[in-house]
Scaffold this motif. Structure first.
Motif, mmCIF file in Angstrom:
data_model
loop_
_atom_site.group_PDB
_atom_site.id
_atom_site.type_symbol
_atom_site.label_atom_id
_atom_site.label_comp_id
_atom_site.label_asym_id
_atom_site.label_seq_id
_atom_site.Cartn_x
_atom_site.Cartn_y
_atom_site.Cartn_z
ATOM 1 N N SER A 101 7.375 70.227 24.811
ATOM 2 C CA SER A 101 6.044 70.805 24.618
ATOM 3 C C SER A 101 5.997 72.164 25.298
ATOM 4 N N ARG A 153 -8.321 72.662 18.064
ATOM 5 C CA ARG A 153 -7.914 72.323 16.709
ATOM 6 C C ARG A 153 -6.415 72.055 16.697
ATOM 7 N N ASN A 154 -6.039 70.850 16.315
ATOM 8 C CA ASN A 154 -4.618 70.539 16.213
ATOM 9 C C ASN A 154 -4.198 70.485 14.752
ATOM 10 N N LYS A 155 -2.910 70.640 14.515
ATOM 11 C CA LYS A 155 -2.396 70.669 13.151
ATOM 12 C C LYS A 155 -0.970 70.151 13.130
ATOM 13 N N VAL A 205 3.989 69.546 16.097
ATOM 14 C CA VAL A 205 2.526 69.543 16.099
ATOM 15 C C VAL A 205 2.040 70.723 16.933
ATOM 16 N N GLN A 206 0.969 71.344 16.478
ATOM 17 C CA GLN A 206 0.392 72.489 17.182
ATOM 18 C C GLN A 206 -1.056 72.192 17.574
ATOM 19 N N ASN A 207 -1.430 72.637 18.766
ATOM 20 C CA ASN A 207 -2.806 72.462 19.222
ATOM 21 C C ASN A 207 -3.235 73.737 19.942
ATOM 22 N N GLN A 208 -4.406 74.254 19.593
ATOM 23 C CA GLN A 208 -4.892 75.460 20.242
ATOM 24 C C GLN A 208 -6.412 75.439 20.320
ATOM 25 N N PRO A 262 -5.126 68.028 10.663
ATOM 26 C CA PRO A 262 -5.124 67.488 12.031
ATOM 27 C C PRO A 262 -4.429 66.136 12.093
ATOM 28 N N HIS A 267 -2.661 77.252 23.955
ATOM 29 C CA HIS A 267 -1.870 77.019 22.752
ATOM 30 C C HIS A 267 -0.693 76.128 23.137
ATOM 31 N N GLU A 268 -0.564 75.010 22.452
ATOM 32 C CA GLU A 268 0.519 74.072 22.727
ATOM 33 C C GLU A 268 1.263 73.769 21.424
ATOM 34 N N ARG A 269 2.566 73.828 21.508
ATOM 35 C CA ARG A 269 3.410 73.489 20.360
ATOM 36 C C ARG A 269 4.412 72.423 20.798
#
Length: 454
Positions: free
Chosen positions: A130, A214-216, A183-186, A236, A154-156
């Motif tokens: 992460s 918002r995660n994706k 997965v990405q979350n920002q 999401p 921002h987390e990837r």
């Protein structure tokens, strides 16, 4: 730090895990942080803005974190459980009592015990990583009477240990998880605080915070045969697939002009008052291929809270509100379902709002038995908005004057009452927007107490 103006921090973690094979066992996870206290710069202290904004700081950090916990599918229990040593090949014991998995040799039903290959090992499995980025600003105004912090994060997450889905079922076995998920979350977080003393006897404070996230899903190793609008990528995490409703059928001409819904499980005929579903792929048939992503996953996109407190001549008051928005959940159970289930009660709102011939203001489709599922199909009609604002706590107290307590050799005595979860503002039709369905709700509580300090 240097000269109370420049801040820096560097960390390195070198971690090992027995869950991975040799050569994959160790991972290096560094982190870096920088900060600049602008308000301590000589040029800032000389500026006019320092008279209003007395403190100002910007900061940023970048770091990597590893995860070695692995969740693998257990075909026997039909669930995912935490697994260890998935880089080793596993074998399962099969006894004669298991008629589904034991072997038959010879003539007749002669079952024998033995050992068979279990989940296929993954020797290349390694750390899930992460990467986290945070940029923030802190400021204080009017001698810190008003302060606020704002952060962008921002987390990837990459190499997520995910169950392999691309193997066809005729292979006849289960594969261990692999490092394939991304997965990405920002989002943004904001916190504001204000406090002030007015005279010797009165003070108050106001605090507020909010978070938008918002995660994706970037990649989950979804098989190529999955329809583009049913793939989790781009949506999401845990966004459900549901049929899209277009209201109710008004008459039989409406039914004849619409795509056929007879392909849905348990749907043998359609009548006016039944839910009308959207033909997403345009093939003229409503089936599972017409299910579409609904909502924003299981986590709210917006959370917030604010509190107020005040003290005056021994009296004190405090209250806390919290809430969220941007979360929708599918809900149908025996307490809220658009059908008649023999032996169970029916929801009053559904019964009174159901469609009937000649009715134009129906809120629900016509009532059917639980054996007829055309109107209880998983659809967006049964997806509810779970946004809410709740008064979590209110507390009122009074401290007796010290002169009165001196005779009793008591340094402080406070009498108070506290109320919890007394008010909730929401359009959600369930018992409690903080829980799912009709499980045990958040309790309302009232407390009366005395604090004594000797």
């Amino acid at each position: 730090g240097y000269d109370t103006r420049y801040l820096a921090e560097v960390n390195f973690g070198y971690n090992g895990s027995e869950n991975f094979a040799k050569g994959k066992r160790y991972g290096l996870f560094p982190s870096f942080a920088l900060g600049w206290v602008i308000s301590n710069e000589p040029f800032y202290k000389k500026s006019n803005i320092s008279k209003i904004m007395n403190s100002l700081k910007i900061r940023g950090s970048l770091g990597w974190v590893g995860n070695d916990r692995v969740w693998a599918y257990d075909p026997v229990a039909n669930t995912s459980t935490e697994a260890r040593f998935i880089y080793l090949q596993q074998y399962e014991y099969v006894d004669t009592s298991n008629t589904d998995n034991s072997y038959i040799f010879g003539i007749g039903d002669n079952r024998v015990q033995g050992i068979r290959q279990g989940r296929v090992a993954n020797k290349d499995v390694s750390w899930e990583t992460s990467r986290k980025l945070n940029i923030g600003l802190e400021a204080g105004l009017f001698n810190n009477a008003l302060t606020f912090n704002i952060d962008y994060f921002h987390e990837r997450r990459s190499d997520i240990l995910t169950q392999v889905q691309t193997m066809p079922s005729y292979v006849g076995t289960v594969f261990s998880p692999a490092n394939i998920g991304i997965v990405q979350n920002q989002g943004v977080e904001l916190e504001v605080n204000h406090s002030r003393f007015i005279g010797p006897d009165f003070s108050y404070s106001i605090k507020g915070n909010m978070s938008f996230a918002r995660n994706k899903v970037i990649d989950m190793g979804t098989p190529l045969g999955v329809l583009p609008y049913q793939r989790p990528e781009g949506y999401p995490i845990d966004t459900p697939l549901k049929l899209i409703t277009l209201g109710y059928f008004q008459d039989y001409d409406d039914i004849e002009r619409s795509p056929s819904q007879l392909a849905l499980e348990g749907n043998t005929e359609v009548h006016p008052g039944d839910l009308k579903y959207k033909d997403i792929n345009g093939d003229g048939i409503i089936d599972d291929n017409d299910k579409y992503a609904v909502g924003h996953g299981l986590a709210p996109r917006f959370t917030y809270g604010f509190s107020f407190g005040a003290e005056w001549n021994g009296f004190d008051f405090a209250c806390l509100f919290q809430g969220n928005a941007g979360i929708k959940r599918y809900w149908q159970d025996k307490f809220y379902r658009g059908c008649i289930d023999y032996g169970s009660v029916i929801n009053k709102e559904i019964a009174e709002g159901a469609w009937r011939e000649g009715r134009t203001d129906a809120k629900y489709p016509r009532l059917l038995t639980n054996l007829d599922t055309k109107n209880t199909q998983p659809s967006d009609f049964w997806v509810h908005n779970k946004s809410y604002l709740r008064l979590k706590n209110v507390q009122v107290g009074y401290k007796l004057p010290k002169k009165l307590l001196q005779r009793l050799d008591i340094s402080q005595l406070r009498i108070y009452t506290s109320l919890e979860n007394m008010l909730t503002f929401t359009s959600y039709k369930g018992i409690d927007p903080e829980i799912n369905g009709t499980t045990y709700p958040t309790m309302k509580q009232m407390t009366v107490g005395v604090n004594v300090v000797f």
